[in-house]
Design a protein around this motif. Structure first.
Motif, PDB file in Angstrom:
ATOM      1  N   SER A  68      -0.446 -60.125 -19.952  1.00  0.00           N
ATOM      2  CA  SER A  68       0.358 -61.322 -20.183  1.00  0.00           C
ATOM      3  C   SER A  68       0.412 -62.149 -18.907  1.00  0.00           C
ATOM      4  O   SER A  68       0.790 -61.645 -17.845  1.00  0.00           O
ATOM      5  N   ILE A  69       0.044 -63.419 -19.031  1.00  0.00           N
ATOM      6  CA  ILE A  69       0.110 -64.323 -17.891  1.00  0.00           C
ATOM      7  C   ILE A  69       1.373 -65.157 -17.992  1.00  0.00           C
ATOM      8  O   ILE A  69       1.779 -65.548 -19.091  1.00  0.00           O
ATOM      9  N   SER A  70       2.003 -65.381 -16.857  1.00  0.00           N
ATOM     10  CA  SER A  70       3.213 -66.201 -16.844  1.00  0.00           C
ATOM     11  C   SER A  70       3.281 -66.954 -15.519  1.00  0.00           C
ATOM     12  O   SER A  70       2.494 -66.703 -14.610  1.00  0.00           O
ATOM     13  N   GLU A  71       4.230 -67.851 -15.458  1.00  0.00           N
ATOM     14  CA  GLU A  71       4.358 -68.678 -14.266  1.00  0.00           C
ATOM     15  C   GLU A  71       5.817 -68.830 -13.868  1.00  0.00           C
ATOM     16  O   GLU A  71       6.712 -68.694 -14.708  1.00  0.00           O
ATOM     17  N   ALA A  72       6.003 -69.057 -12.610  1.00  0.00           N
ATOM     18  CA  ALA A  72       7.306 -69.432 -12.074  1.00  0.00           C
ATOM     19  C   ALA A  72       7.031 -70.623 -11.167  1.00  0.00           C
ATOM     20  O   ALA A  72       6.856 -70.478  -9.952  1.00  0.00           O
ATOM     21  N   TYR A  73       6.945 -71.800 -11.793  1.00  0.00           N
ATOM     22  CA  TYR A  73       6.535 -72.972 -11.026  1.00  0.00           C
ATOM     23  C   TYR A  73       7.515 -73.304  -9.913  1.00  0.00           C
ATOM     24  O   TYR A  73       7.131 -73.851  -8.884  1.00  0.00           O
ATOM     25  N   VAL A  74       8.776 -72.948 -10.100  1.00  0.00           N
ATOM     26  CA  VAL A  74       9.747 -73.242  -9.041  1.00  0.00           C
ATOM     27  C   VAL A  74       9.434 -72.453  -7.787  1.00  0.00           C
ATOM     28  O   VAL A  74       9.819 -72.835  -6.681  1.00  0.00           O
ATOM     29  N   ARG A  75       8.731 -71.320  -7.965  1.00  0.00           N
ATOM     30  CA  ARG A  75       8.304 -70.526  -6.820  1.00  0.00           C
ATOM     31  C   ARG A  75       6.815 -70.716  -6.536  1.00  0.00           C
ATOM     32  O   ARG A  75       6.260 -70.049  -5.672  1.00  0.00           O
ATOM     33  N   ASN A  76       6.187 -71.638  -7.309  1.00  0.00           N
ATOM     34  CA  ASN A  76       4.755 -71.898  -7.167  1.00  0.00           C
ATOM     35  C   ASN A  76       3.963 -70.599  -7.216  1.00  0.00           C
ATOM     36  O   ASN A  76       3.082 -70.330  -6.376  1.00  0.00           O
ATOM     37  N   THR A  77       4.280 -69.789  -8.227  1.00  0.00           N
ATOM     38  CA  THR A  77       3.696 -68.461  -8.377  1.00  0.00           C
ATOM     39  C   THR A  77       3.283 -68.238  -9.826  1.00  0.00           C
ATOM     40  O   THR A  77       3.974 -68.678 -10.741  1.00  0.00           O
ATOM     41  N   ILE A  78       2.151 -67.572 -10.002  1.00  0.00           N
ATOM     42  CA  ILE A  78       1.784 -67.101 -11.335  1.00  0.00           C
ATOM     43  C   ILE A  78       1.666 -65.587 -11.300  1.00  0.00           C
ATOM     44  O   ILE A  78       1.490 -64.991 -10.235  1.00  0.00           O
ATOM     45  N   TYR A  79       1.776 -64.970 -12.478  1.00  0.00           N
ATOM     46  CA  TYR A  79       1.787 -63.525 -12.586  1.00  0.00           C
ATOM     47  C   TYR A  79       0.798 -63.083 -13.661  1.00  0.00           C
ATOM     48  O   TYR A  79       0.475 -63.831 -14.582  1.00  0.00           O
ATOM     49  N   LEU A  80       0.364 -61.841 -13.531  1.00  0.00           N
ATOM     50  CA  LEU A  80      -0.411 -61.208 -14.586  1.00  0.00           C
ATOM     51  C   LEU A  80       0.164 -59.826 -14.800  1.00  0.00           C
ATOM     52  O   LEU A  80       0.033 -58.949 -13.936  1.00  0.00           O
ATOM     53  N   ARG A  81       0.834 -59.657 -15.921  1.00  0.00           N
ATOM     54  CA  ARG A  81       1.387 -58.374 -16.267  1.00  0.00           C
ATOM     55  C   ARG A  81       0.342 -57.617 -17.071  1.00  0.00           C
ATOM     56  O   ARG A  81      -0.117 -58.101 -18.104  1.00  0.00           O
TER      57      ARG A  81
END
Length: 114
Positions: A68-81
């Motif tokens: 699962s890919i997600s983002e936290a644009y406020v932290r300018n970060t993306i994730y891959l679970r």
């Protein structure tokens, strides 16, 4: 200078979970398509997952239902679970923004033991 820094890789047993993170500097993930790619030994780099700035996601068939890919644009970060990992998931995972001609991170190694 644009920088993408991945973290979260490691060595795990089959069936385990990992979460990768990618933080960007001097570029905003929210302005373009971003995603994760991987390259296994002796193979070409392949798309794993992407996310658009309006939240639309796309996954390789081999990881659908497990990653699962997600983002936290406020932290300018993306994730891959990544869950239910398999030895075939062993690869160097790269963060990307802007597609094939965009920017790339240095990669983080994920190794899955059977």
């Amino acid at each position: 200078q644009v920088q993408l820094v991945e973290s979260g890789g490691g060595w795990v047993h089959s069936g385990a979970s990992l979460e990768l993170s990618c933080q960007a500097s001097n570029i905003l993930f929210s302005l373009s398509v971003s995603g994760w790619y991987r390259q296994a030994p002796g193979k070409q780099r392949e798309l794993v997952a992407t996310i658009t700035r309006d939240g639309k996601t796309n996954y390789a068939d081999s990881v659908k239902g497990r990653f699962s890919i997600s983002e936290a644009y406020v932290r300018n970060t993306i994730y891959l679970r990544m869950s239910n990992l398999d030895p075939d998931d062993t690869a160097v995972y790269y963060c990307n923004v802007g597609g094939q001609t965009g920017y790339w991170g240095q990669g983080t190694q994920v190794t899955v033991f059977s």
